[in-house]
Design an enzyme around this catalytic site. Structure first.
Site, mmCIF file in Angstrom:
data_model
loop_
_atom_site.group_PDB
_atom_site.id
_atom_site.type_symbol
_atom_site.label_atom_id
_atom_site.label_comp_id
_atom_site.label_asym_id
_atom_site.label_seq_id
_atom_site.Cartn_x
_atom_site.Cartn_y
_atom_site.Cartn_z
ATOM 1 C CG HIS A 197 -2.028 -0.868 1.067
ATOM 2 N ND1 HIS A 197 -2.548 -1.629 2.028
ATOM 3 C CD2 HIS A 197 -2.600 -1.159 -0.140
ATOM 4 C CE1 HIS A 197 -3.566 -2.434 1.606
ATOM 5 N NE2 HIS A 197 -3.585 -2.241 0.407
ATOM 6 C CD GLU A 207 -0.587 0.495 4.351
ATOM 7 O OE1 GLU A 207 0.015 -0.686 4.479
ATOM 8 O OE2 GLU A 207 -1.904 0.450 4.358
ATOM 9 C CG HIS A 240 -0.025 -3.935 5.292
ATOM 10 N ND1 HIS A 240 -0.968 -3.528 4.099
ATOM 11 C CD2 HIS A 240 0.332 -5.230 4.826
ATOM 12 C CE1 HIS A 240 -0.800 -4.313 3.146
ATOM 13 N NE2 HIS A 240 -0.023 -5.366 3.642
ATOM 14 C CD GLU A 279 -2.385 -3.111 9.230
ATOM 15 O OE1 GLU A 279 -1.864 -2.160 9.413
ATOM 16 O OE2 GLU A 279 -3.022 -3.550 8.182
HETATM 17 ZN ZN ZN Z 1 -2.079 -1.819 4.129
#
Ligand code: ZN
Ligand code: NAG
Ligand code: NAG
Ligand code: NAG
Length: 416
Positions: free
Chosen positions: A177, A180, A302, A379
């Site tokens: 992504h 990020e 992420h 994350e």
């Molecule tokens: Zn992500």
């Protein structure tokens, strides 16, 4: 008719060029709100805002969501929030100020560092430099191609060994992504630690595995986020005349297009693509991953939720070695927590159980298609996509310890 469409074309072109020239999308006076309450009510809020702002930025959280609201939509936002009886708090009063402060800290000195964020060319130069500085320990690798013709560059770290059997592979996929930014920054920090640390625990971590590390598997998107729109998340593939990009972490060929994905090419965030592996990035990277024998672990980075997620992301059913994944994941989080007690991560658990269901992600495809035993999505921490550059090192050290904790427990359980 012809004339008109020609004019429109020129106009659109002009807008596009001027957007590039005049620089960054400013997000002036855009506020960031945390919203808590019933998910269906939050969905209604999201739909209403999206009708007026196609590029609405939002993130689902465990107990609600986060919204970045344009100034002209604040009244509408407040009205619906009251109607739907949702609880809100302001996380940032003006997101443009944070974007500005980040911008002023971009790429300070000539030498690569972890006190600023770097554009993709600098990250690639760093990888190239490391492969030349440590030719016996590392080599540059290409994991795939992008829509704009870039290579997905990574570093393989596979130190010489006396053993005849190949080492187990640990694969790190980061930055899928675009916005990020802390993910690629943390990943290059981890590379630096593996190659330069004198700590015996870290050199052992380096020497026991064949590492394949990709700091940014969506480099087109990352560059776009760096130079045009800070909150860009997707790839840059052209899908209609007007809209572009697909969410590369909704595009993998496992249960494609089901949860937390849309089939609307103009969706700013979670368009799943026209079909599974429609994006050249995911298609070529999947082929590269598939060519690796002996993959023990697949790890994806992420931000920002401070969570450790296990497969599968769209089911509450547990994989057969779920208990092991929980043990390994806990050990990883414990190691991280030892060096950084800022916040305890949630999990380990399946996304479906501790976050929300999402389909078409890389982790699920890897687990399902290749049966890789240890598969995790981290994350990283933060309360927005803007992690302060002065604190990159802190997440880097935490992640390094998390990797140590992961392999330590994996070893105890007999995975290598
Ligand atoms: Zn992500
Ligand atoms: C390249 O790597 C060397 C050795 O690690 C380092 O001294 C040098 O500063 C690096 N160059 C750049 C441009 O980062
Ligand atoms: C790298 O390997 C070569 C050949 O095995 C060896 O001659 C050289 O000394 C090594 N260099 C370093 C920096 O270890
Ligand atoms: C290396 O690992 C051992 C065993 O987990 C631990 O006791 C020691 O403190 C670690 N060393 C460093 C420098 O972190």
């Amino acid at each position: 008719m012809k004339k008109i469409s020609f004019c429109v074309l020129i106009f659109v072109n002009f807008l596009f060029v001027s957007a590039n020239v005049s620089g960054y999308r400013s997000y002036k006076n855009y506020k960031c709100f945390n919203v808590q309450g019933d998910r269906l009510r939050i969905e209604r809020l999201r739909h209403a805002l999206q009708e007026s702002d196609e590029t609405l930025t939002y993130a689902d959280t465990r107990d609600g969501g986060e919204f970045i609201v344009a100034p002209h939509l604040e009244d509408l936002f407040n009205k619906i929030v009251t109607q739907e009886n949702l609880k809100t708090t302001v996380v940032y009063d003006d997101i443009s100020k944070i974007i500005q402060s980040e911008k002023s800290l971009l790429r300070g000195s000539k030498e690569f560092s972890w006190t600023a964020y770097y554009d993709i060319d600098d990250i690639y130069k760093y990888l190239t430099n490391m492969s030349k500085s440590y030719p016996n320990l590392s080599e540059l690798i290409v994991g795939g191609k992008t829509y704009q013709g870039r290579s997905i560059l990574g570093l393989r770290i596979n130190t010489p060994s006396q053993e005849c059997t190949p080492k187990p592979v640990i694969f790190i996929e980061s930055g899928i992504h675009a916005r990020e930014w802390i993910a690629p920054a943390t990943t290059t920090y981890f590379i630096k630690e593996l190659l330069t640390s004198k700590d015996a625990n870290i050199t052992a971590l380096r020497d026991q595995f064949d590492w394949r590390i990709f700091p940014s598997v969506n480099p087109d998107g990352y560059h776009y986020s760096y130079t045009v729109d800070r909150l860009w998340r997707k790839t840059l593939s052209r899908s209609t005349n007007r809209c572009f990009g697909a969410d590369p972490n909704r595009n993998w060929n496992y249960n494609w297009g089901q949860y937390s994905s849309t089939h609307n090419p103009c969706d700013y965030q979670t368009y799943a693509g026209s079909r599974p592996f429609s994006e050249i990035e995911t298609r070529t990277l999947a082929a590269y991953i598939q060519s690796i024998d002996n993959m023990m672990a697949y790890i994806s980075f992420h931000s920002y939720a401070a969570m450790l997620l296990l497969p599968y992301s769209d089911s509450t059913q547990h994989v057969h070695n779920y208990d092991d994944l929980v043990k390994v994941g806990k050990s990883s989080l414990d190691y991280g927590y030892k060096v950084n007690q800022d916040k305890r991560y949630q999990g380990p658990g399946t996304a479906a159980e501790i976050l929300y269901k999402a389909s078409g992600g890389s982790m699920d495809w890897v687990r399902h298609a290749l049966g890789t035993p240890l598969v995790f999505t981290y994350e990283l921490r933060g309360n927005s996509f803007h992690w302060p550059p002065s604190r990159i090192q802190e997440q880097g050290d935490e992640v390094t310890q998390m990797m140590l904790g992961l392999v330590t427990e994996a070893n105890k359980l007999g995975y290598y």
